[in-house]
Design a protein around this motif. Sequence first.
Motif: not given
Length: 817
Positions: A495, A558, A578, A580
């Motif tokens: 993550g 994550r 986020d 990722t």
Amino acid sequence: MSDLPNKARVVIIGGGVIGCSVAYHLTKLGWEDVVLLERKQLTSGTTWHAAGLIAQLRATKNMTKLAKYSQELYGTLEEETGVATGFKRCGSITVALTEERKEEIYRQAAMARAFGVEVEEISNTRVQELYPHINLEGVKGAVYLPKDGQGDPANIALALAKGARQRGALIKERIKVTGVAKEGRKVVGVDWQSDDGSQSGQIACDMVVNCAGMWGQAVGKMAGANVPLQACEHFYIVTENIDGLTQLPVLRVPDEYAYYKEDAGKILLGAFEPEAKPWAMDGIPNDFEFDQLPEDFDHFEPILEKAVERLPLLAEAGIHTFFNGPESFTPDDAYHLGLAPELDNFWVAAGFNSIGIQSAGGAGMALAEWMDSGAKPFDLGDVDISRMQPFQGNKKYLYERSKETLGLLFKDHFPYKQKETARGVRRSPLHHHLLEQGAVMGEFAGWERANWFANPEQEREYHYTWKRQNWFENSAAEHRAIRENVGLYDMSSFGKIRVEGPEAEAFMNYIGGGDYSVPVGKIVYTQFLNHTGGIEADVTVTRLSETAYLVVTPAATRLADQTWMMRNKGAFNVVITDVTAGEAVMAIMGPNSRKLLEKVSPNNFTNAGNPFGTAQEIEIGMGLARAHRVTYVGELGWEIYASTDMAGHVFETLMEAGQDLDLKLCGLHMMDSARIEKGYRHFGHDITCEDHVVDAGLGFAVKVDKGSDFIGRAAVAARKESGPQNRLLQFKLTDPEPLLYHNEPILRDGEVVGYLTSGNYGHTLGAAIGLGYVPCAGEKAADVLASTYELDVMGTRVAAEVSLKPMYDPKSERVKV
């Protein structure tokens, strides 16, 4: 419904055993204004037709603690409420029909001893004494838990409901929840309608608990919360009365997917068949109440045929009931408990995978304590709903995965066992490159990840066993490449969370124990702590600019880690995102990693130009990337972050340049064996929210004197003053043959004092390695190390060497060379 209030402290949705348990335990903690709403009648969904098996042993210490609590609670409920629960401790027997299953149940027996559960491995003669009706043909081994039990599921729920009512809870039947009102990240009310549609209204509330069972996903959607579960058909038969049949232990024959329960002179035969039948893909009928599904004898027949051979008396007994009823199953076969990540006051207790009765007491207790105090009472990571990835609520995904999860309860629980259904959802940008090179993929949090690489003529699949699996030597070769030369492995699934804004530095210094007032390019290994000093997240944080940081987390956590940051953001002026999917990550590790990078990049990778714990922007091939000098395998190395569009080019560049250096592609099984040799902690196993950061040996990563307050600071300062209560030791078996996984009991001077939190094989150290906590309050480190240690491996005590420092490269000289 004039007696429904306009406001409540909490509204519980669902009147099965779980909802009744949550109401019972909240009122036991003194909560008032507790309202439970049930769409039809209490227990009318799944609870009423549950088999009522009440086992103590689960896969982890805390899940076992909850199951044991359930059993103890049910033993006292009848006296408290006057409602007969039918609870009795009749014991349980599990038999193995293969040597592999025998090893599994014997390892479980060893684990049970570490968890304080009474258990014994028993002979076939003893099995026959306890269960005279069994045909022992093919039985290789058995274990007996004398305090396991059974009960009346509906009456257990009704007893919990009565207990809640006695303490003031309002429980209303035939009230359907039709909507959830929200403001921002909070639920503010629940819309309801009477069963006949004649009345409706709204209850304002401070909290909501979704205990809706197989309706749980639909209720979650009302609130904008992801609750992945799917109803499946679940089968059992009940015989006619059998003359002379007396109370028997519960019998489980997992190799035949069957369990047997004696009940009032009848036998209940239930099944967890290997391929399940998902149900109600278009929604559960509105009038569903105490209903059963059409019989499917063809589906059940293979299990019945084996059952008649295993219990010959079934051949003479008539079938009184063939039952098919729906139950809810989750993507990973663990139930959902806790605070939904999308909201700050919407709780979930649903998806109990056919173990709702044995889980309900403990789950209700744990959730109530969490709701009451605002903090988890102990580590609940196995079931915390924040482990679920957003995509796992996808309807097609749940349909495909649920076919498998029902049967997982009785399938062999081999180490490294991979899910077979609903695969290929999340793929690294390097996915096809890795497959071309022989990657054998595993699945983790939906990600397809290369776990090991097959040789050219080797079968690209797992052959499972409790001994050395078919990839053992492949992983050993990858391990040696990392230790002796150079290897590359894909870490794209980890993550990546970007924290950005004018107060990013101040926020990071509050949320984490490390010191983030560092120059741009500096990497900080650190933990996010709770107020007791327990570890909520184990991360690396890179300062990208004056106003931006990159937080790198394990793939599975994550969402949980980002949610923790969001819930503790307060008034800090930051944005948490986020990212990722935006970058692939290629780990280049080993003594020759610097040579490889110098072949493909003009940048400076010397200790002076790129010291350990720093990141730099680099050119690589014809592209751009960011090189982070960190390691999770204990060697000189870099993690190369490349934007998704350039990842393929960067990979090809590295592979081509690596030919002269004999670069080896590696999988994540290698990463785990290398990290455990180095004593690096694994979040979720070695470190959790109930493990104090000082006891975990990570006090060095927490900067109490950094000049600003942070979550958990007082608890860390106090423990540094008092000394650790436990120490996380590294263990190495003196016999190189046995394998360690986790939960093997630790014996100190002959007494069980704990269990391994993780285990793997140390290919460089030449034996299995484990990590585990040993209580040490008031003891010096030298006293702890001076004892004699053994590990219980499948009932056999094996001597072990111990160390507080990493057994491999204790001074980290190889990392900083």
